[in-house]
Design an enzyme around this catalytic site. Structure first.
Site, mmCIF file in Angstrom:
data_model
loop_
_atom_site.group_PDB
_atom_site.id
_atom_site.type_symbol
_atom_site.label_atom_id
_atom_site.label_comp_id
_atom_site.label_asym_id
_atom_site.label_seq_id
_atom_site.Cartn_x
_atom_site.Cartn_y
_atom_site.Cartn_z
ATOM 1 N N ARG A 243 0.851 -1.188 0.000
ATOM 2 C CA ARG A 243 0.000 0.000 0.000
ATOM 3 C C ARG A 243 0.885 1.236 0.000
ATOM 4 N NH1 ARG A 243 -3.513 -2.731 -1.591
ATOM 5 N NH2 ARG A 243 -5.591 -3.094 -0.702
ATOM 6 N N GLU A 272 -3.520 7.170 -4.675
ATOM 7 C CA GLU A 272 -3.640 6.762 -6.084
ATOM 8 C C GLU A 272 -5.094 6.823 -6.552
ATOM 9 O OE1 GLU A 272 -1.942 2.792 -5.310
ATOM 10 O OE2 GLU A 272 -3.896 1.930 -5.831
ATOM 11 N N HIS A 290 -0.860 -0.008 -9.910
ATOM 12 C CA HIS A 290 -1.518 -0.986 -9.028
ATOM 13 C C HIS A 290 -1.957 -2.239 -9.813
ATOM 14 C CE1 HIS A 290 -3.857 -1.387 -4.999
ATOM 15 N NE2 HIS A 290 -3.512 -2.569 -5.458
HETATM 16 C C1 DGY Z 1 -5.696 -6.168 -2.765
HETATM 17 O O1 DGY Z 1 -6.369 -7.176 -2.997
HETATM 18 O O2 DGY Z 1 -5.636 -5.641 -1.654
HETATM 19 C C2 DGY Z 1 -4.925 -5.619 -3.894
HETATM 20 O O3 DGY Z 1 -4.275 -4.451 -3.582
HETATM 21 C C3 DGY Z 1 -5.748 -5.443 -5.130
HETATM 22 O O4 DGY Z 1 -4.816 -5.662 -6.153
#
Ligand code: DGY
Length: 325
Positions: A243, A272, A290
């Site tokens: 993250r 983002e 992402h």
């Molecule tokens: C999640 O599942 O948390 C991811 O960041 C999505 O790609």
């Protein structure tokens, strides 16, 4: 009685892969989002009227305030993600709403992206790609620009959960030495020779590469700050597939600009898609939008896992991936 009357009503906040939507329509009275419109909080609350469940994604910010305003009919929120930092689970628990996520099924895809970030950042993939596309490619040169060798280097993994362990497995194929920091050490057979550090500060001086694979929590947010970056060896490389808010952007950008860090590979960003614009002009930053779980196989598996949880819940069982009880 028509079949649709007895089926639970489900709000699906985003357009999902066709196989997932087909299964949803077989079992639920579904409100799909064919246009993939991003719902504002008010719209989400409005669309949730009379729904027993919500199938949401990380783009839906289910803060405590939003959760308190959800219709009383809502009994479960299933997120199409492993991360659940976009949901105030405590507020949901207070309202008696079950929350589930989708672990396991995106481990490999996300670990693959972490390796792509390591290789892309180390070997100047971003610079190289632009050089070719912009027709700036000159004769081959023995001396530069040169990347950083990955083979045999020390990799520090911050967050040794499922994804961290999958990153370690892949990195071993590059003869990397694995260090890790997590809240707890792994049982020895799972460590596979990786060295545990009880604190992040103790691990950082050992990291030629630092891969961020922990969840975003109050403890980890902004934890990669200027003081922590200073503990890394000069010329280290940071990659983040977890993250964005775990990194202090000012600190990372300063370290890339000063040359303290050789490069960074980022698949996730604070705020983002409205990222700190300074990243865009940094030659040493390898940037992805992402893509961690972005393969069709994985996205279908995530949808199926979210639906397994919803099916279990509506069958009166405890969903396998319940985050609150
Ligand atoms: C999640 O599942 O948390 C991811 O960041 C999505 O790609």
């Amino acid at each position: 009685m028509s079949a649709s009357i007895s089926r639970p009503r489900l709000l699906v906040s985003r357009k999902l892969p066709q196989d997932v939507e087909t299964r949803i329509e077989q079992s639920y009275d579904a409100r799909l989002n064919a246009t993939d419109t991003l719902y504002r909080a008010d719209e989400l609350i409005e669309h949730a009227e009379n729904c027993g469940g919500l199938l949401v994604t990380p783009t839906d910010k289910l803060t405590g305030e939003v959760i308190r305003r959800l219709p009383a009919s809502v009994k479960i929120i299933a997120t199409f993600s492993v991360g659940f930092d976009h949901i105030d689970v405590a507020a949901a628990t207070e309202r008696g709403i079950r929350v589930t996520n989708t672990p396991d099924v995106l481990t490999d895809a996300t670990a693959d992206i972490a390796l792509l970030l390591i290789l892309g950042a180390a070997r100047g993939a971003s610079w190289g790609d632009r050089t070719v596309r912009e027709n700036r490619w000159g004769p081959w040169t023995p001396t530069g620009p040169l990347g950083v060798q990955v083979t045999g280097k020390r990799l520090g993994i911050y967050g040794m959960g499922r994804i961290g362990q999958a990153v370690a497995r892949r990195a071993r194929a590059f003869d990397m030495t694995i260090h890790y920091h997590s809240r707890h050490a792994l049982p020895q057979p799972l460590e596979q020779g990786a060295r545990y550090h009880a604190t992040l500060d103790e691990m950082l001086p050992q990291c030629d590469f630092l891969s961020i694979n922990c969840a975003s929590t109050p403890e980890t947010r902004s934890s990669i700050d200027a003081d922590r970056i200073a503990l890394l060896p000069d010329g280290a490389i940071i990659v983040n597939s977890a993250r964005g808010d775990i990194i202090d952007d000012d600190a990372l950008i300063n370290a890339l600009q000063s040359g303290k860090l050789a490069a960074a590979g980022l698949d996730v960003f604070k705020g983002e898609p409205d990222i700190d614009p300074r990243y865009r002009s940094l030659e040493t930053a390898f940037l992805l939008p992402h893509l961690g779980s972005a393969t069709l196989d994985t996205r279908i598996a995530m949808g199926m896992r979210a639906l397994d949880n919803l099916d279990e819940f509506f069958a009166g069982k405890r969903p396998k991936d319940s985050l609150n009880g």
